[in-house]
Enzyme design. Structure first.
Site, mmCIF file in Angstrom:
data_model
loop_
_atom_site.group_PDB
_atom_site.id
_atom_site.type_symbol
_atom_site.label_atom_id
_atom_site.label_comp_id
_atom_site.label_asym_id
_atom_site.label_seq_id
_atom_site.Cartn_x
_atom_site.Cartn_y
_atom_site.Cartn_z
ATOM 1 N N ILE A 179 0.839 -1.205 0.000
ATOM 2 C CA ILE A 179 0.000 0.000 0.000
ATOM 3 C C ILE A 179 0.877 1.260 0.000
ATOM 4 C CG2 ILE A 179 -1.730 1.302 1.312
ATOM 5 C CD1 ILE A 179 -2.801 -1.410 2.345
ATOM 6 N N ASP A 201 13.150 3.542 10.736
ATOM 7 C CA ASP A 201 12.467 2.616 11.641
ATOM 8 C C ASP A 201 11.538 3.460 12.504
ATOM 9 O OD1 ASP A 201 11.598 0.951 13.637
ATOM 10 O OD2 ASP A 201 13.586 0.205 14.180
ATOM 11 N N VAL A 202 10.236 3.319 12.281
ATOM 12 C CA VAL A 202 9.284 4.208 12.968
ATOM 13 C C VAL A 202 9.231 3.973 14.476
ATOM 14 C CG1 VAL A 202 7.819 4.542 10.934
ATOM 15 C CG2 VAL A 202 7.282 2.697 12.560
ATOM 16 N N TYR A 220 -2.612 -6.980 16.783
ATOM 17 C CA TYR A 220 -2.897 -6.158 15.594
ATOM 18 C C TYR A 220 -4.224 -5.421 15.753
ATOM 19 C CZ TYR A 220 -3.536 -4.924 10.647
ATOM 20 O OH TYR A 220 -3.723 -4.231 9.464
ATOM 21 N N LYS A 242 -4.719 -1.318 15.939
ATOM 22 C CA LYS A 242 -5.461 -0.546 14.937
ATOM 23 C C LYS A 242 -6.616 0.236 15.578
ATOM 24 C CE LYS A 242 -2.942 -1.383 11.360
ATOM 25 N NZ LYS A 242 -2.248 -0.296 10.648
HETATM 26 N N1 LIG Z 1 -3.068 -5.497 3.405
HETATM 27 C C1 LIG Z 1 -4.211 -5.389 4.090
HETATM 28 O O1 LIG Z 1 -5.148 -6.181 3.915
HETATM 29 C C2 LIG Z 1 -4.410 -4.266 5.075
HETATM 30 C C3 LIG Z 1 -5.678 -4.079 5.622
HETATM 31 C C4 LIG Z 1 -5.887 -3.060 6.546
HETATM 32 C C5 LIG Z 1 -4.822 -2.257 6.927
HETATM 33 N N2 LIG Z 1 -3.597 -2.475 6.389
HETATM 34 C C6 LIG Z 1 -2.518 -1.609 6.841
HETATM 35 O O2 LIG Z 1 -1.913 -0.959 5.745
HETATM 36 C C7 LIG Z 1 -0.560 -0.668 6.059
HETATM 37 C C8 LIG Z 1 0.326 -1.160 4.921
HETATM 38 O O3 LIG Z 1 0.192 -2.561 4.824
HETATM 39 P P1 LIG Z 1 0.562 -3.411 3.527
HETATM 40 O O4 LIG Z 1 -0.580 -4.291 3.270
HETATM 41 O O5 LIG Z 1 1.100 -2.527 2.479
HETATM 42 O O6 LIG Z 1 1.714 -4.321 4.156
HETATM 43 P P2 LIG Z 1 3.182 -4.614 3.651
HETATM 44 O O7 LIG Z 1 3.689 -5.701 4.535
HETATM 45 O O8 LIG Z 1 3.218 -4.816 2.180
HETATM 46 O O9 LIG Z 1 3.943 -3.233 3.979
HETATM 47 C C9 LIG Z 1 4.214 -2.814 5.284
HETATM 48 C C10 LIG Z 1 5.532 -2.077 5.249
HETATM 49 O O10 LIG Z 1 5.817 -1.578 6.567
HETATM 50 C C11 LIG Z 1 7.215 -1.674 6.745
HETATM 51 N N3 LIG Z 1 7.598 -1.669 8.151
HETATM 52 C C12 LIG Z 1 7.453 -2.663 9.068
HETATM 53 N N4 LIG Z 1 7.994 -2.293 10.225
HETATM 54 C C13 LIG Z 1 8.501 -1.032 10.046
HETATM 55 C C14 LIG Z 1 9.197 -0.128 10.887
HETATM 56 N N5 LIG Z 1 9.513 -0.444 12.156
HETATM 57 N N6 LIG Z 1 9.559 1.070 10.381
HETATM 58 C C15 LIG Z 1 9.253 1.393 9.097
HETATM 59 N N7 LIG Z 1 8.624 0.568 8.247
HETATM 60 C C16 LIG Z 1 8.249 -0.638 8.736
HETATM 61 C C17 LIG Z 1 7.598 -2.994 6.080
HETATM 62 O O11 LIG Z 1 8.978 -3.052 5.804
HETATM 63 C C18 LIG Z 1 6.716 -2.978 4.854
HETATM 64 O O12 LIG Z 1 7.396 -2.426 3.730
HETATM 65 C C19 LIG Z 1 -0.266 -1.339 7.397
HETATM 66 O O13 LIG Z 1 -0.368 -0.388 8.437
HETATM 67 C C20 LIG Z 1 -1.372 -2.354 7.515
HETATM 68 O O14 LIG Z 1 -1.681 -2.687 8.848
HETATM 69 C C21 LIG Z 1 -3.347 -3.451 5.480
#
Ligand SMILES: NC(=O)c1ccc[n+]([C@@H]2O[C@H](COP(=O)([O-])OP(=O)(O)OC[C@H]3O[C@@H](n4cnc5c(N)ncnc54)[C@H](O)[C@@H]3O)[C@@H](O)[C@H]2O)c1
Length: 242
Positions: free
Chosen positions: A18, A54-55, A150, A154
């Site tokens: 995303i 790193d957040v 999780y 959220k």
């Molecule tokens: N994919 C889904 O179905 C979904 C649904 C609802 C919410 N979300 C939320 O959307 C957001 C993006 O998810 P996604 O699906 O793209 O997942 P993804 O795993 O593809 O991407 C998440 C990214 O966060 C990075 N990350 C992890 N720990 C980190 C840290 N300490 N510092 C900086 N970066 C860090 C990872 O390296 C990764 O690139 C997340 O917050 C997730 O919870 C995703």
């Protein structure tokens, strides 16, 4: 209409499904994008500035924000997209370290970035922050999907978004959230056994594509959303209608 060419926008988690779509999409609109992740994000348009962040590290977040304003005082808006999920761990078996790890990225990280970027926006009289929460902050499925850390993180992001919106809105800093349902990204590749059930539970019968989440983020960042303050847009393909 929004003039994106005057906007600087940082995106965390920009190496993920995303976050990469949001970074690329904002760059295509003409915004100056700073794409941040634990590892250097790759494959983004050439105009995107990339960096490692790193957040969970207060020092790293503080240093990065100061660096962003070193040679350019233009406000930097923020999209908090970094996130992790635990894979099917029963609450009674979850270690404190496992719980903390998820909360640390998903909630503490969002707080740290909001606070540090937000201070600068407040000092400049305005700006926009969008947090990626999740439908899982509100809708917990029981078939079972064991991810209490999780879901808790959220729900926290949703509450944090409303709290900051209430504190900062009158100062011109809008804080809003996008709550996606199931999106086709690496985050979900951990759980292929669950996919059939998820799609059955989703009225539209499919995963969202990251671009469909980007559309909501773009709206909330834009001037067209100037009256959105603490709004959370649910983008779940009808999951919550069950
Ligand atoms: N994919 C889904 O179905 C979904 C649904 C609802 C919410 N979300 C939320 O959307 C957001 C993006 O998810 P996604 O699906 O793209 O997942 P993804 O795993 O593809 O991407 C998440 C990214 O966060 C990075 N990350 C992890 N720990 C980190 C840290 N300490 N510092 C900086 N970066 C860090 C990872 O390296 C990764 O690139 C997340 O917050 C997730 O919870 C995703």
């Amino acid at each position: 209409m929004t003039d994106w060419s005057h906007r600087r926008i940082a995106v965390t988690g920009a190496g993920g499904g995303i976050g990469a779509e949001i970074s690329a999409g904002l760059a295509r609109l003409g915004a100056q994008v700073i794409a941040l992740d634990l590892h250097q994000p790759v494959g983004l348009p050439a105009s995107v500035r990339t960096g490692v962040l790193d957040v969970t590290s207060e020092q790293a977040v503080t240093d990065l924000v100061h660096k962003l304003y070193d040679s350019d005082t233009t406000a930097v808006d923020l999209v908090n997209c970094a996130g992790i999920v635990e894979n099917d761990i029963a609450a009674e078996d979850m270690s404190t370290a496992q719980f903390d790890a998820v909360l640390s990225v998903n909630l503490r990280g969002v707080f740290l970035c909001c606070r540090e970027f937000g201070r600068q926006l407040l000092a400049r009289g305005g700006g926009s922050i969008v947090n990626i929460s999740s439908m899982s902050g509100n809708h917990v499925v029981n078939h079972p999907q064991r991810q209490c850390a999780y879901n808790t993180s959220k729900a926290g992001v949703s509450a944090l978004t409303r709290s900051l919106a209430a504190e900062w809105g009158a100062s011109g800093v809008r804080v809003n959230a996008v709550a996606p349902g199931y999106v086709d990204t690496p985050l979900n590749s951990l759980k292929p056994d669950k996919h059939e059930r998820w799609l059955a539970d989703t009225v539209l019968g499919r995963f969202a594509q990251p671009a469909e989440v980007f559309g909501a983020v773009r709206y909330l960042l834009s001037d067209e959303a100037s009256f959105c303050c603490g709004t959370e847009l649910l983008i779940d393909g009808g999951f919550s209608l069950r």
